[in-house]
Write a protein that holds these residues in place. Structure first.
Motif, PDB file in Angstrom:
ATOM      1  N   PRO A   1       0.817  -1.207   0.000  1.00  0.00           N
ATOM      2  CA  PRO A   1       0.000   0.000   0.000  1.00  0.00           C
ATOM      3  C   PRO A   1       0.856   1.264   0.000  1.00  0.00           C
ATOM      4  N   GLY A   2       0.507   2.180  -0.905  1.00  0.00           N
ATOM      5  CA  GLY A   2       1.239   3.430  -1.039  1.00  0.00           C
ATOM      6  C   GLY A   2       2.353   3.383  -2.069  1.00  0.00           C
TER       7      GLY A   2
ATOM      8  N   ILE B   1      -0.195   3.724  -8.830  1.00  0.00           N
ATOM      9  CA  ILE B   1      -0.170   3.844  -7.370  1.00  0.00           C
ATOM     10  C   ILE B   1      -1.091   2.786  -6.780  1.00  0.00           C
ATOM     11  N   GLU B   2      -0.585   2.070  -5.804  1.00  0.00           N
ATOM     12  CA  GLU B   2      -1.330   1.023  -5.093  1.00  0.00           C
ATOM     13  C   GLU B   2      -1.857   1.613  -3.791  1.00  0.00           C
ATOM     14  N   VAL B   3      -3.177   1.709  -3.664  1.00  0.00           N
ATOM     15  CA  VAL B   3      -3.754   2.228  -2.419  1.00  0.00           C
ATOM     16  C   VAL B   3      -4.664   1.199  -1.739  1.00  0.00           C
ATOM     17  N   ARG B   4      -4.741  -0.016  -2.304  1.00  0.00           N
ATOM     18  CA  ARG B   4      -5.534  -1.059  -1.639  1.00  0.00           C
ATOM     19  C   ARG B   4      -4.908  -1.370  -0.290  1.00  0.00           C
ATOM     20  N   GLY B   5      -5.758  -1.547   0.689  1.00  0.00           N
ATOM     21  CA  GLY B   5      -5.294  -1.873   2.031  1.00  0.00           C
ATOM     22  C   GLY B   5      -5.066  -0.660   2.921  1.00  0.00           C
ATOM     23  N   LEU B   6      -5.118   0.535   2.354  1.00  0.00           N
ATOM     24  CA  LEU B   6      -4.981   1.751   3.164  1.00  0.00           C
ATOM     25  C   LEU B   6      -6.346   2.160   3.713  1.00  0.00           C
TER      26      LEU B   6
ATOM     27  N   VAL C   1      -5.650  10.937   0.121  1.00  0.00           N
ATOM     28  CA  VAL C   1      -4.490  11.793   0.361  1.00  0.00           C
ATOM     29  C   VAL C   1      -3.329  11.384  -0.544  1.00  0.00           C
ATOM     30  N   GLN C   2      -3.052  10.089  -0.643  1.00  0.00           N
ATOM     31  CA  GLN C   2      -1.946   9.611  -1.472  1.00  0.00           C
ATOM     32  C   GLN C   2      -2.146   9.967  -2.944  1.00  0.00           C
ATOM     33  N   ILE C   3      -3.375   9.810  -3.433  1.00  0.00           N
ATOM     34  CA  ILE C   3      -3.666  10.106  -4.841  1.00  0.00           C
ATOM     35  C   ILE C   3      -3.528  11.598  -5.112  1.00  0.00           C
ATOM     36  N   ILE C   4      -4.070  12.435  -4.242  1.00  0.00           N
ATOM     37  CA  ILE C   4      -3.968  13.893  -4.429  1.00  0.00           C
ATOM     38  C   ILE C   4      -2.507  14.331  -4.362  1.00  0.00           C
TER      39      ILE C   4
ATOM     40  N   SER D   1       1.045  13.161 -16.471  1.00  0.00           N
ATOM     41  CA  SER D   1       0.932  11.959 -17.280  1.00  0.00           C
ATOM     42  C   SER D   1      -0.193  11.116 -16.689  1.00  0.00           C
ATOM     43  N   ALA D   2      -0.579  10.080 -17.399  1.00  0.00           N
ATOM     44  CA  ALA D   2      -1.643   9.215 -16.900  1.00  0.00           C
ATOM     45  C   ALA D   2      -1.229   8.592 -15.571  1.00  0.00           C
ATOM     46  N   ILE D   3      -2.209   8.470 -14.687  1.00  0.00           N
ATOM     47  CA  ILE D   3      -2.012   7.804 -13.402  1.00  0.00           C
ATOM     48  C   ILE D   3      -2.992   6.643 -13.342  1.00  0.00           C
ATOM     49  N   ILE D   4      -2.483   5.474 -13.020  1.00  0.00           N
ATOM     50  CA  ILE D   4      -3.327   4.294 -12.853  1.00  0.00           C
ATOM     51  C   ILE D   4      -3.416   4.014 -11.359  1.00  0.00           C
ATOM     52  N   VAL D   5      -4.646   4.070 -10.836  1.00  0.00           N
ATOM     53  CA  VAL D   5      -4.894   3.869  -9.406  1.00  0.00           C
ATOM     54  C   VAL D   5      -5.429   2.466  -9.186  1.00  0.00           C
ATOM     55  N   HIS D   6      -4.831   1.757  -8.246  1.00  0.00           N
ATOM     56  CA  HIS D   6      -5.273   0.414  -7.856  1.00  0.00           C
ATOM     57  C   HIS D   6      -5.926   0.565  -6.479  1.00  0.00           C
ATOM     58  N   HIS D   7      -7.253   0.526  -6.447  1.00  0.00           N
ATOM     59  CA  HIS D   7      -8.038   0.836  -5.242  1.00  0.00           C
ATOM     60  C   HIS D   7      -8.928  -0.360  -4.925  1.00  0.00           C
ATOM     61  N   ASP D   8      -9.306  -0.508  -3.655  1.00  0.00           N
ATOM     62  CA  ASP D   8     -10.183  -1.626  -3.296  1.00  0.00           C
ATOM     63  C   ASP D   8     -11.653  -1.233  -3.184  1.00  0.00           C
TER      64      ASP D   8
END
Length: 89
Positions: free
Chosen positions: A10-11, A22-27, A34-37, A47-54
């Protein structure tokens, strides 16, 4: 869950051909928001951002729109909300 997801913490942030990930699963909330912003604000050249969220981060969408970013849902792992963020022109 994919083998790639198992290797991430995570993070964690990393680059791939399709953009910054960016991996934010488990946060716990509000840490994913906050991490994404922080990542969006840190990019000198957007540039493109790919977010991995749960989960579907509904409060994030308005905040990103106010900052000039668009969100698209992508196919991801079964237990994942994968999002592609792009800076509006």
């Amino acid at each position: 869950m994919s083998k790639d997801a198992l290797a991430r913490v995570p993070g964690e942030r990393w680059h791939e051909a399709d953009g910054m990930h960016i991996e934010v699963r488990g946060l716990a909330p509000p840490a994913p928001f906050v991490q994404i912003i922080k990542l969006v604000e840190s990019l000198i050249v957007p540039s493109a951002i790919i977010v991995h969220h749960d989960r579907d981060p509904l409060p994030l969408y308005d905040e990103l729109a106010q900052r000039g970013w668009s969100v698209q849902r992508m196919e991801g792992d079964v237990d994942e909300f994968r999002l592609r963020l792009t800076k509006d022109c």
